[in-house]
Design an enzyme around this catalytic site. Sequence first.
Site, PDB file in Angstrom:
ATOM      1  N   SER A 153     -72.935  -9.158   3.326  1.00  0.00           N
ATOM      2  CA  SER A 153     -74.073  -8.244   3.366  1.00  0.00           C
ATOM      3  C   SER A 153     -73.655  -6.818   3.060  1.00  0.00           C
ATOM      4  O   SER A 153     -72.468  -6.491   2.971  1.00  0.00           O
ATOM      5  CB  SER A 153     -74.724  -8.282   4.749  1.00  0.00           C
ATOM      6  OG  SER A 153     -73.986  -7.503   5.670  1.00  0.00           O
ATOM      7  N   GLU A 177     -74.031 -16.295   4.172  1.00  0.00           N
ATOM      8  CA  GLU A 177     -73.522 -14.933   4.361  1.00  0.00           C
ATOM      9  C   GLU A 177     -72.376 -14.942   5.372  1.00  0.00           C
ATOM     10  O   GLU A 177     -72.495 -15.510   6.456  1.00  0.00           O
ATOM     11  CB  GLU A 177     -74.641 -14.021   4.865  1.00  0.00           C
ATOM     12  CG  GLU A 177     -74.217 -12.583   5.039  1.00  0.00           C
ATOM     13  CD  GLU A 177     -75.357 -11.734   5.573  1.00  0.00           C
ATOM     14  OE1 GLU A 177     -75.493 -10.600   5.121  1.00  0.00           O
ATOM     15  OE2 GLU A 177     -76.102 -12.215   6.434  1.00  0.00           O
TER      16      GLU A 177
END
Length: 257
Positions: free
Chosen positions: A173, A147
Amino acid sequence: MPVLCDLKPSGRYVATDLHRAGGIPQVMKILLAHGVLHGDALTITGQTVTEVLQDVPAEPRKDQEVIRPWNNPIYAQGHLAILKGNLAPEGAVAKTTGFMAHKITGPARVFESEESCMEAILAQKIKPGDVVVIRYEGPKGGPGMREMLSPTSAIIGEGLGDSVGLITDGRFSGATYGMVVGHVAPEAAVGGVIALVNEGDSVTIDAEQGLLQLNVPDEEITRRRAAWQPPAPRYTRGVLAKYAKLVSSASKGAVTD
C-alpha cells in the site's frame, strides 16, 4: 519523472483544486511538451493525444499553485521505481521515498505465504541485512495479489525498516515504508524466477540502477526451473478459482480477458 501536483495526502490540495487549475489535461500537456507522453496514441474520442490537447497551454497558469511547471517540480523524482533483472524480467515496482538506502544485497529469507512470513518476523527470526521473499501471493497465486502491509509494518515494528529488504509478487500500500519491491512479474505461481529462489541465496535490490537480481548462475536457475513443480491451487472451485485461471500477469494489469 518529476512530481508536478501538490495534492493530498502528502500535499495541500484536493482533486477539485486540481480541476480548477487545469486538471489532468493540463498535466498531460506538460508531459507531452517534454516528450514523456506518446502524442500519437489514440484516445477514446478517436483523436490522438496531441489532437485532444492542442488547445491546452504547455505551461500551467501562474495564478495557481496546484500544478507546478516542469522546471519547478514538487520533487525532482517520483516515489516509485520500476526494477528489472533476472528476478523480474517483466518488471517490479519499488517505493523509493521515506528511507535512506535504495539498495541492498543480502541472503534471501524465503516464505510461501504472507502468514508464514509474519510468523517469522514476530518470532524475531529476520535479521538486519536479510532480503525477505514472499511468493505465491500474485494475481494467480494469491489469488488476487494480496496486499503485504502486515509484513512490511511488522518489519518496521521490529526496527528493521532501513536494514531489511522485502520482495513479493503480491502488492503493498501507499503506507508501506522501506526497501520494498512488489508486483514482481512473472509471479511464482507461473514459474517466475521468484519461485526458484532458495533460502540463503544472494539477492540484490538496487532502486538507483533499476535492478532486481538473483545472484545465481544462469545454469543453476535453468536446473531449478526444470525441477520446479507448481503448488496445488489454493482454490479449486468458485469465483477465486475462476479468477486464478483467467487472470494475466501483473505486468499486463492483472486483467481477466
